[in-house]
Design a protein around this motif. Structure first.
Motif: not given
Length: 331
Positions: A31-34, A71-78, A80-87, A104-111
């Protein structure tokens, strides 16, 4: 800049219960924290065979008055970080207590939503806030009939009844026994409490509540098949009073709700029960991201086969909730 923190001591803000190390470690070893300068996002990383998935256990945490755009920008950076580092191969549906302000934009988002109430020490005041009046009558009858509510440390009894209740409700994944027993050992009583309702010395219902400094969360509820009228509601009222009297709890969260749920469904009846306390609906979002589609669909296929051997039909949790929604949880 996004970084991963692996120890809570290195985070310079107070975390809500579902973001703490003691909770995360009770669920999984990885576990951890972004983290960025303004935001913290706790996660669990599950590894099984060749598959890796992340589950966020809380919405984004921040002590500053940040904007939704930040906050949205932070989520999108998270992401991107996950994808780049293949977490991981995919970001799974977050824990039901997590109600995000954005996604994040381009995610499968829902209410997504949750029913929250400010509890009181005065049970009579809380009863008067219940609607309709017929529900108030049921609670008062339960009191008159001698329903007894008290703390319990019988974690085996509580686990069994909560698990049996989930099975009756056709919930796919039962409560992990080892995890629950471990949580009792490590979280009780500082961050975990259990209450039981009895009638003529026979168990009627139980509840498991997690808590931090200001908030309490209704994690599990179990009840016998034909519980005494009003006993489950009285159980919740007594628990809220106890939390205020002994811990000065400010908010009680019933955890998880479909904001526009279809009428005449079992889930609607459960949400109606929560709403009738006089709760307010906290509305927001959840999201998931499939990073490696091949691994994701292979994982789902194997999960379906595994559950089928147990005579359980797998239902995608996001699609299940969308089917319960009048608007398909469209954002």
């Amino acid at each position: 800049m996004i970084q991963i923190i692996k120890k809570e001591d290195n985070i310079c803000l107070e975390l809500p219960f579902f973001g703490t190390e003691k909770y995360l470690s009770s669920k999984n070893n990885d576990f951890g924290w972004f983290c960025s300068d303004n935001f913290v996002l706790p996660f669990l990383l599950y590894k099984s065979f060749i598959f890796k998935r992340i589950v966020f256990t809380n919405e984004v945490i921040s002590e500053k008055n940040t904007s939704i755009e930040e906050e949205q920008e932070f989520l999108e950076k998270v992401v991107t970080y996950i994808k780049k580092n293949k977490i991981c191969d995919y970001i799974y549906k977050p824990s039901p207590n997590a109600v995000f302000r954005t996604y994040p934009r381009n995610s499968d988002s829902f209410r997504w939503a949750s029913y929250i109430i400010t509890p009181e020490s005065n049970i009579e005041n809380m009863i008067n806030n219940i609607t309709p009046s017929s529900e108030r009558t049921k609670v008062r009858k339960a009191i008159k009939d001698g329903i007894k509510i008290e703390l319990t440390n019988d974690y085996k009894l509580v686990y069994d009844l909560c698990n049996e209740t989930l099975v009756r409700q056709n919930i796919q994944l039962a409560i992990n026994k080892d995890e629950f027993y471990g949580q009792f050992e490590n979280l009780y009583p500082k961050n975990m409490l259990m209450f039981k309702a009895t009638y003529n010395d026979k168990i009627e219902a139980v509840t498991v509540i997690f808590k931090d400094k200001n908030n309490a969360y209704s994690e599990y509820v179990g009840r016998v098949l034909q519980a005494h009228t009003g006993s489950v509601r009285l159980l919740n009222l007594f628990a809220m009073k106890y939390l205020v009297d002994n811990y000065d709890i400010k908010n009680f969260d019933f955890i998880g709700a479909v904001p526009d749920i279809k009428k005449q469904t079992k889930e609607c009846r459960i949400q109606k029960f929560k709403k009738e306390f006089g709760t307010k609906l906290k509305e927001g979002y959840q999201f998931r991201v499939i990073i490696n589609p091949i691994k994701y669909y292979l994982f789902i296929t194997l999960l379906k086969l595994k559950l089928k051997l147990k005579k359980i039909n797998y239902v995608d949790p996001v699609e299940r909730d969308r089917k319960l929604s009048e608007t398909n949880l469209k954002v």
